[in-house]
Write an enzyme that holds these catalytic residues in place. Structure first.
Site, short mmCIF file in Angstrom:
data_model
loop_
_atom_site.label_atom_id
_atom_site.label_comp_id
_atom_site.label_asym_id
_atom_site.label_seq_id
_atom_site.Cartn_x
_atom_site.Cartn_y
_atom_site.Cartn_z
N GLY A 58 0.80 -1.05 -0.13
CA GLY A 58 -0.02 -0.07 -0.15
C GLY A 58 0.73 1.23 0.10
O GLY A 58 0.46 2.11 0.56
N LEU A 60 1.49 3.57 -2.22
CA LEU A 60 1.42 4.81 -2.96
C LEU A 60 0.32 5.82 -2.11
O LEU A 60 -0.38 6.71 -2.70
CB LEU A 60 1.02 4.57 -4.26
CG LEU A 60 1.80 3.92 -5.24
CD1 LEU A 60 1.45 3.52 -6.49
CD2 LEU A 60 3.17 4.47 -5.27
N GLY A 61 0.10 5.17 -0.77
CA GLY A 61 -0.76 6.40 -0.05
C GLY A 61 -0.28 7.67 0.37
O GLY A 61 0.89 7.76 -0.04
N ASP A 102 -1.02 -7.05 -4.76
CA ASP A 102 -2.25 -6.99 -4.24
C ASP A 102 -2.34 -7.88 -3.26
O ASP A 102 -2.20 -9.18 -3.19
CB ASP A 102 -3.23 -7.64 -5.26
CG ASP A 102 -4.91 -7.44 -4.89
OD1 ASP A 102 -5.01 -7.31 -3.53
OD2 ASP A 102 -5.63 -7.79 -5.71
N ILE A 103 -2.58 -7.32 -1.98
CA ILE A 103 -2.57 -8.24 -0.79
C ILE A 103 -3.65 -9.15 -0.60
O ILE A 103 -3.66 -10.07 0.29
CB ILE A 103 -2.57 -7.15 0.65
CG1 ILE A 103 -3.87 -6.37 0.61
CG2 ILE A 103 -1.13 -6.38 0.68
CD1 ILE A 103 -4.14 -5.90 2.17
N TYR A 191 -13.21 0.41 10.03
CA TYR A 191 -11.79 0.67 10.03
C TYR A 191 -11.16 0.12 11.52
O TYR A 191 -10.28 -0.30 11.77
CB TYR A 191 -11.46 2.06 9.50
CG TYR A 191 -10.16 2.61 9.86
CD1 TYR A 191 -9.09 2.00 8.94
CD2 TYR A 191 -9.83 3.72 10.49
CE1 TYR A 191 -7.80 2.45 9.07
CE2 TYR A 191 -8.26 4.23 10.75
CZ TYR A 191 -7.49 3.59 9.89
OH TYR A 191 -6.12 4.06 9.67
N1 LIG Z 1 -2.72 8.51 7.48
C1 LIG Z 1 -3.12 8.47 8.43
O1 LIG Z 1 -3.37 9.73 9.14
C2 LIG Z 1 -2.82 7.29 9.26
C3 LIG Z 1 -2.87 6.24 8.65
N2 LIG Z 1 -2.63 5.05 9.52
C4 LIG Z 1 -2.27 3.77 8.95
O2 LIG Z 1 -0.94 3.76 7.93
C5 LIG Z 1 -1.23 3.17 6.76
C6 LIG Z 1 -0.88 3.85 5.58
O3 LIG Z 1 -1.91 5.01 5.88
P1 LIG Z 1 -1.99 5.94 4.49
O4 LIG Z 1 -0.94 5.75 3.60
O5 LIG Z 1 -2.71 7.24 5.05
O6 LIG Z 1 -3.08 5.21 3.53
P2 LIG Z 1 -3.75 5.56 2.19
O7 LIG Z 1 -5.27 5.20 2.15
O8 LIG Z 1 -3.63 6.82 1.71
O9 LIG Z 1 -2.99 4.40 1.43
C7 LIG Z 1 -3.48 3.13 1.30
C8 LIG Z 1 -2.81 2.52 0.10
O10 LIG Z 1 -3.52 0.85 0.17
C9 LIG Z 1 -3.54 0.73 -1.22
N3 LIG Z 1 -4.45 -0.53 -1.43
C10 LIG Z 1 -5.79 -0.66 -1.30
N4 LIG Z 1 -6.09 -1.96 -1.68
C11 LIG Z 1 -5.04 -2.68 -1.64
C12 LIG Z 1 -4.59 -3.90 -2.20
N5 LIG Z 1 -5.91 -4.85 -2.27
N6 LIG Z 1 -3.46 -4.56 -2.06
C13 LIG Z 1 -2.45 -3.54 -1.91
N7 LIG Z 1 -2.66 -2.38 -1.56
C14 LIG Z 1 -3.82 -1.75 -1.49
C15 LIG Z 1 -4.10 1.76 -1.87
O11 LIG Z 1 -4.04 1.73 -3.19
C16 LIG Z 1 -3.36 2.93 -1.21
O12 LIG Z 1 -2.51 3.44 -2.08
C17 LIG Z 1 -2.74 2.46 6.78
O13 LIG Z 1 -2.75 1.16 7.24
C18 LIG Z 1 -3.26 3.53 7.70
O14 LIG Z 1 -4.39 2.54 8.46
C19 LIG Z 1 -2.82 4.93 10.84
C20 LIG Z 1 -3.38 6.20 11.40
C21 LIG Z 1 -3.31 7.21 10.73
C1 LIG Z 2 -6.52 8.50 12.25
C2 LIG Z 2 -6.59 7.61 11.02
O1 LIG Z 2 -6.26 6.53 11.11
C3 LIG Z 2 -6.96 8.13 9.57
N1 LIG Z 2 -5.92 9.49 9.30
C4 LIG Z 2 -8.20 8.51 9.39
O2 LIG Z 2 -8.70 9.48 9.70
O3 LIG Z 2 -9.00 7.52 9.17
#
Ligand SMILES: NC(=O)C1=CN([C@@H]2O[C@H](COP(=O)(O)OP(=O)(O)OC[C@H]3O[C@@H](n4cnc5c(N)ncnc54)[C@H](O)[C@@H]3O)[C@@H](O)[C@H]2O)C=CC1
Ligand SMILES: CC(=O)[C@H](N)C(=O)O
Length: 369
Positions: A58, A60-61, A102-103, A191
Site C-alpha cells: 500500500g 502509494l498512499g 495485491d495483498i 476501520y
Molecule cells: N494517514 C494517517 O493519518 C494514518 C494512517 N494509518 C495507517 O497507516 C497506513 C498507511 O496509511 P495511508 O498511507 O494514509 O493510507 P492511504 O489510504 O493513503 O493508502 C493506502 C494504500 O493502500 C492501497 N491498497 C488498497 N487496496 C489494496 C490491495 N488490495 N492491495 C495492496 N494495496 C492496496 C491503496 O492503493 C493505497 O495506495 C494504513 O494502514 C493506515 O491505516 C494509521 C493512522 C493514521
Molecule cells: C487517524 C486515521 O487512522 C486516519 N487518518 C483516519 O482519519 O481514518
C-alpha cells in the site's frame, strides 16, 4: 512420533512469555496456512551487519513514499521495494524499486517475498475510516482478509512485520482524555474494528508462532507533499493547502473537535525506531505514539499567525463528526517513551510553520509560472 517429539521441544520463552518458534510454522498441525509439502521454509534472517530487505505494501498512499525515502536512506535504495495496486507516478517509479502487489492475492505476495528475499515487511495497505464506512465490504476484505495474508506470509518466511494501527482503534466507551495503551476498545467503524483485529491477531501470532510483530497506533498524520486517503483527520492536511492558496478553508469537523495529530516526519521516524528497537526493550507489541492534540479552532488560530487574512468556516460532515466524537482526544504514549525512547520533534507551532513554508513556496512557484 517424530511430530510428537518435535512438539515437546516447543517451549515457553522466559523473556517474552511467548512460544519459542522451535518448529517452523508449517510443522505445527495447526499451521496458519497450509503450505505444499515440497515448499522450502525460508527462515530469511539477516545478521546485524546486513541490511534488511524491505517490502512496503500500500505504498502509494499518504505515508508509503515518505517511508520508502526514509528507509532507502538508511538501508540503500535497492533494499526497499515499494508496492501497491495502483500505477506509480513517474518520480516514484524512478526513485527506487516498485512492484505490483495485491495483498488479497496470497500467491503473489509469497512470490514477491521469496524472489526478493524480503526480511522486513511494512504493511500499509488499508481503507481508512471515512472511505471504509462508504465501502464496508471492500474495507473488510482489504483490512481483514488482506491482513490474514500478510500475517501468514510473514510467519512462514520469518519476517519482521510492522502493521500500523490508529487512534480509530478506540471507541466511545474508551477513556478519551487521555487514552492509555490498554483499555476498552469498542470502535464503531469497520476501520477501527479491523485495526483492533490486526492488533490482536499480530500479538497472537507473536505469542503463538514467535512472529516478530510490531505495531504503533498512529494519530492523524499531517504531510505536505502527499494527500490523505479518505480519513476523518484529513481536514488537518487540507487546511494548509487552502490557507496558502485561497486564504480560507471550509472545515468538515466542528470547531471544538479535539484529536491527536502528528507530523509525518515524526510518524515515519517512530516507525523505523520501533522496528530497530531491541526485542528485549519491547514490553508490549502495540504502542500508542503521540505528538500533539488540537481542535480545528486552535489550528486555525495558529495558521492566522502566518496568514493574517485567513478565514475558517464550518460545514460539518455528519459521518466524520460522529467518528471523531468517538475517538481519543489525547493519546497517552508514556510506554513508548519509556520502553524504546520515543520522543516527538514537532509540536503545533513547528508543524504549522513547516506546512505553510512548503505550501507557500509551492504557491509562489505556481504564481511565477
Ligand atoms: N494517514 C494517517 O493519518 C494514518 C494512517 N494509518 C495507517 O497507516 C497506513 C498507511 O496509511 P495511508 O498511507 O494514509 O493510507 P492511504 O489510504 O493513503 O493508502 C493506502 C494504500 O493502500 C492501497 N491498497 C488498497 N487496496 C489494496 C490491495 N488490495 N492491495 C495492496 N494495496 C492496496 C491503496 O492503493 C493505497 O495506495 C494504513 O494502514 C493506515 O491505516 C494509521 C493512522 C493514521
Ligand atoms: C487517524 C486515521 O487512522 C486516519 N487518518 C483516519 O482519519 O481514518
Amino acid at each position: 512420533m517424530l511430530f510428537i517429539r518435535m512438539l515437546r521441544r516447543v517451549g515457553q520463552s522466559p523473556a517474552c512469555g511467548c512460544w519459542t518458534p522451535v518448529l517452523p510454522v508449517r510443522f505445527l498441525g495447526i499451521s496458519p496456512r497450509q503450505i505444499p509439502a515440497d515448499a522450502n521454509f525460508h527462515s530469511a534472517s539477516f545478521s546485524d551487519t546486513d541490511h534488511p530487505r524491505v517490502l512496503i505494501t500500500g505504498g502509494l498512499g499518504q505515508l508509503g513514499v515518505g517511508l520508502a525515502n526514509l528507509l532507502r536512506k538508511r538501508f540503500g535504495k535497492d533494499n526497499v521495494i515499494l508496492s501497491d495496486i495502483r500505477k506509480p507516478p513517474d518520480h516514484v517509479f524512478h526513485s527506487g524499486p516498485f512492484i505490483y502487489s495485491d495483498i488479497l492475492d496470497y500467491k503473489n505476495l509469497r512470490e514477491i517475498v521469496v524472489n526478493n528475499r524480503i526480511t522486513w515487511l511494512f504493511h500499509y495497505s488499508a481503507l481508512l475510516s471515512a472511505i471504509g464506512e462508504a465501502n464496508v465490504s471492500l474495507a473488510r476484505a482489504v483490512n481483514i482478509t488482506g491482513l490474514h495474508n500478510i500475517l501468514d506470509v510473514a510467519a512462514e518466511h520469518n519476517l519482521r512485520l510492522f502493521v500500523p494501527s490508529t487512534i480509530g482503534a478506540f471507541g466511545p466507551t474508551s477513556p478519551r482524555n487521555p487514552t492509555p495503551d490498554l483499555c476498552i476498545q469498542r470502535p464503531r467503524t469497520i476501520y477501527g474494528v479491523s485495526k483492533v483485529h490486526a492488533e490482536l491477531m499480530g500479538e497472537y501470532y507473536h505469542y503463538r508462532y514467535g512472529l516478530d510483530f510490531r505495531c504503533l497506533r498512529y494519530p492523524g498524520i499531517i504531510s505536505a507533499d502527499s494527500q490523505p486517503g479518505g480519513g476523518t483527520t484529513d481536514y488537518a492536511v487540507q487546511i494548509f493547502h487552502d490557507a496558502a492558496k485561497h486564504g480560507k478553508f471550509e472545515c468538515n469537523l466542528e470547531a471544538r473537535t479535539r484529536l491527536p495529530m502528528m507530523y509525518i516526519d515524526d510518524c515515519l521516524r517512530a516507525t523505523l525506531e520501533v522496528m530497530e528497537a531491541p526485542a528485549e526493550s519491547l514490553s508490549m507489541r502495540t504502542y500508542n505514539v503521540s505528538a500533539m492534540s488540537f481542535t480545528p479552532e486552535e489550528l486555525a488560530q495558529e495558521v492566522l499567525k502566518h496568514v493574517p487574512e485567513f478565514q475558517i468556516t464550518y460545514n460539518v460532515d455528519a459521518v466524520r463528526q460522529a467518528i471523531a466524537d468517538s475517538w481519543p482526544m489525547k493519546f497517552d504514549d508514556s510506554n513508548a517513551r519509556k520502553d524504546w525512547g520515543w520522543k516527538h520533534d514537532f509540536d503545533l507551532p513547528e508543524l504549522v510553520t513547516t506546512m505553510l513554508n512548503f505550501h507557500g513556496s509551492e504557491t509562489r512557484v505556481a504564481q511565477a509560472n
